[in-house]
Write an enzyme that holds these catalytic residues in place. Sequence first.
Site, PDB file in Angstrom:
ATOM      1  N   HIS A  42     -44.382  69.659  30.779  1.00  0.00           N
ATOM      2  CA  HIS A  42     -43.899  71.037  30.785  1.00  0.00           C
ATOM      3  C   HIS A  42     -42.746  71.222  29.807  1.00  0.00           C
ATOM      4  CE1 HIS A  42     -43.056  75.064  32.338  1.00  0.00           C
ATOM      5  NE2 HIS A  42     -41.781  74.731  32.145  1.00  0.00           N
ATOM      6  N   GLY A  52     -44.337  87.645  21.802  1.00  0.00           N
ATOM      7  CA  GLY A  52     -45.482  87.994  22.646  1.00  0.00           C
ATOM      8  C   GLY A  52     -45.875  86.903  23.626  1.00  0.00           C
ATOM      9  N   HIS A  56     -47.656  76.567  24.332  1.00  0.00           N
ATOM     10  CA  HIS A  56     -49.107  76.527  24.113  1.00  0.00           C
ATOM     11  C   HIS A  56     -49.429  77.076  22.733  1.00  0.00           C
ATOM     12  CE1 HIS A  56     -48.167  80.438  25.955  1.00  0.00           C
ATOM     13  NE2 HIS A  56     -49.141  80.926  25.223  1.00  0.00           N
TER      14      HIS A  56
END
Length: 119
Positions: A51, A98, A105
């Site tokens: 993470h 955005g 990712h």
Amino acid sequence: MSYNTDENCLFCKIIKGEIPSAAVYENDEVYAFRDIEPQAPQHIIIVPKTHIASTNEIDEENSKVVGAVFAAAAKIARMEGFAENGYRIVNNCGNDGGQTVGHLHFHLLAGRSLQWPPG
Ligand code: 5GP
Ligand code: ZN
């Protein structure tokens, strides 16, 4: 291999299989799956298994995963047959970028001629 996980993170849940996803590719460092709302005929999300909230959290210690993501992208492009025609890799960071999911990712988009500049 051990990696950090955040129990409240959507993509950590996907990585652990707690939320189902359509897998495209996986190795020790990364997981790739089909975007639920595809913006191109091929729209694959590639995430590091550990993470990391966003590009803002990339540093000398953890930046190796970015190379692993791009190596996976090249492999997926060959596997899925769009390496030659081309593709785009996008990382959205923060509100203006955005970003809607707080786990680093990369969008791998292919299968049509993509426009530039992006919106
Ligand atoms: P971002 O807007 O943060 O750059 O990208 C997040 C992406 O994750 C979006 O393209 C969105 O469609 C995708 N996404 C959000 N929730 C899910 C989900 O539950 N499953 C899958 N496969 N993709 C998701
Ligand atoms: Zn996460």
